[in-house]
Each structure stands twice: as C-alpha cells, then as structure tokens.
Design a protein around this motif. Structure first.
Motif: not given
Length: 240
Positions: A64-65, A68, A71-72
């Motif tokens: 998940t990290e 994210e 995506d960032y």
C-alpha cells in the motif's frame, strides 16, 4: 485424522489440542504395495501461523505504501512533464515568431534578389542579342569573302583541270607517235635481221659445200698419195 507418508502412523487432533499418534499395520499387505497419497493440508504451529499472518500484514502495508509512493511520484512526474511541455510550447511559439520574422525578411530579400536577377537577365539577353547581331553581320562578311575565295579557287581548279587534260592529250599523242615510230623501227630492224639471217644461212651453206668439196679433194689427194707411196714401196721391194 490424517495418515503419514509411509502409512505407518495415523495422527488425530482433538478440540482440546490433544494430539494422538496411532501406529497402523494391515495383515497380509506390504507397505510398498500401497499407493502413496499426499494431503493438501499441512501442519503448522500457532506461533508460525501468527508470524506468517504478521508478515502478510506487513507486506500488504508495504505494498500500500509503495502504491501510494508510486502514485505520488507519478503525479510529480506529470507535473514536471506539464511544466516542461509549457516551457517547450512557449519556446516553440517564440521560435515560430522568430521564424515568421526571418521569413518575412528573407521574402523581402528574395523579392529584391529576384527583381535584380530579372534586370540582370534582361540586360544579359539584350547584350547577347546585340552580340549575335554583330556576329551574324561579321559572319555574313566572312561568308562573302569565303564565297569569293571559293569562286576564285573553283576557276583556278577548272583552269588547272583543263591544262591537265591538255597535257594528258599531248602526252597520249606523243606516246602514240613514239609507239608507232618504235614499232616501225623495230619492224625495219627485224626485217634487216631476217635478211641478214638468210644471207648468213646461205653463206654457211656455201661454206659447208666448199668445205665438203675441199674435204673430198683432200681425201682424193691423200688416196692418190697413198697409192703412189704403195707403188713406190712395192717397186723398191721388187728391185731388192
């Protein structure tokens, strides 16, 4: 309830967590003749299970990290790309304006050069036409001079041809006269030689006849002389 790999033991587990191990043995059946069957379930301790579940949760959290973070990073890249696209677009538009300005300047210079070139071509054509006219006039004069030279040369050639033909005719006439003279001279000489030959033959015949006559006289005189000698010799023998 589960059976071990070699079908030697059976394992049972109760609700209270009690594990019982049973030893199996079938009369009259060999262990090797039995088919081996694998179970889909495996035995694991509670601590191992909790450790694996904890590891799975950590991995899911890490995924998940990472998602994210990804995506960032993608958003940052998109922002950077958008900024670069704006910069490139502005630069492109500026260059387009510069090119339009240069094109306008070049078009003006091209029109000036075209006008100058057209004027130069016009002057060159006029100069060439004048040179052609002068050359044509000069060539006409040269042609007239060459034609006059040709006429003179043709007249000289005709005169030379006539003189040559006259000389050829004279040579042929002299040759014919010389041949006739030599033929007559040769005929006279041949006739003289024939007459001389006839006289020589007659002379030789006469000499041959004279020679035969002389020979006959000599032979007769010799015979008479021999006869006289024989008679004298016989007379001498008789007298002895």
């Amino acid at each position: 309830l589960r059976v071990t790999f070699q079908d030697e033991y059976a394992v049972s587990v109760g609700d209270d967590g009690l594990v019982i191990l049973w030893k199996l043995q079938e009369v009259g059946v060999s262990k090797k003749e039995k088919e081996t069957t694998y179970a889909e379930e495996i035995l694991i301790t509670k601590s191992d299970l909790e450790e694996k579940n904890s590891l799975i949760r950590e991995l899911k959290q890490r995924v998940t990290e990472l998602r994210e973070e990804n995506d960032y990073q993608l958003k940052l890249k998109e922002m950077n790309y958008a900024e670069r696209i704006r910069d490139l677009t502005d630069k492109f538009m500026q260059e387009m304006e510069n090119l339009k300005t240069k094109n306008t300047v070049i078009t003006g210079e091209k029109e000036k050069e075209a006008s100058k070139h057209a004027e130069q071509v016009h002057d060159l054509i006029e100069k060439q036409n004048k040179e052609l006219q002068d050359l044509e006039s000069s060539n006409n004069q040269k042609l007239m001079l060459e034609y006059e030279k040709y006429q003179d040369l043709q007249a000289k050639t005709q005169k030379t041809q006539e003189e040559y033909e006259r000389q050829i005719t004279e040579l042929e006439n002299r040759k014919e006269e010389e041949v006739t003279r030599q033929r007559m001279q040769y005929t006279a000489q041949l006739e003289k030689l024939k007459n001389d030959l006839i006289l020589e033959r007659e002379k030789n015949k006469q000499q041959s006849r004279d020679h035969e006559e002389t020979k006959r006289q000599i032979e007769e005189d010799a015979d008479e002389e021999i006869l006289k000698l024989m008679q004298t010799h016989e007379q001498a023998l008789i007298e002895c």
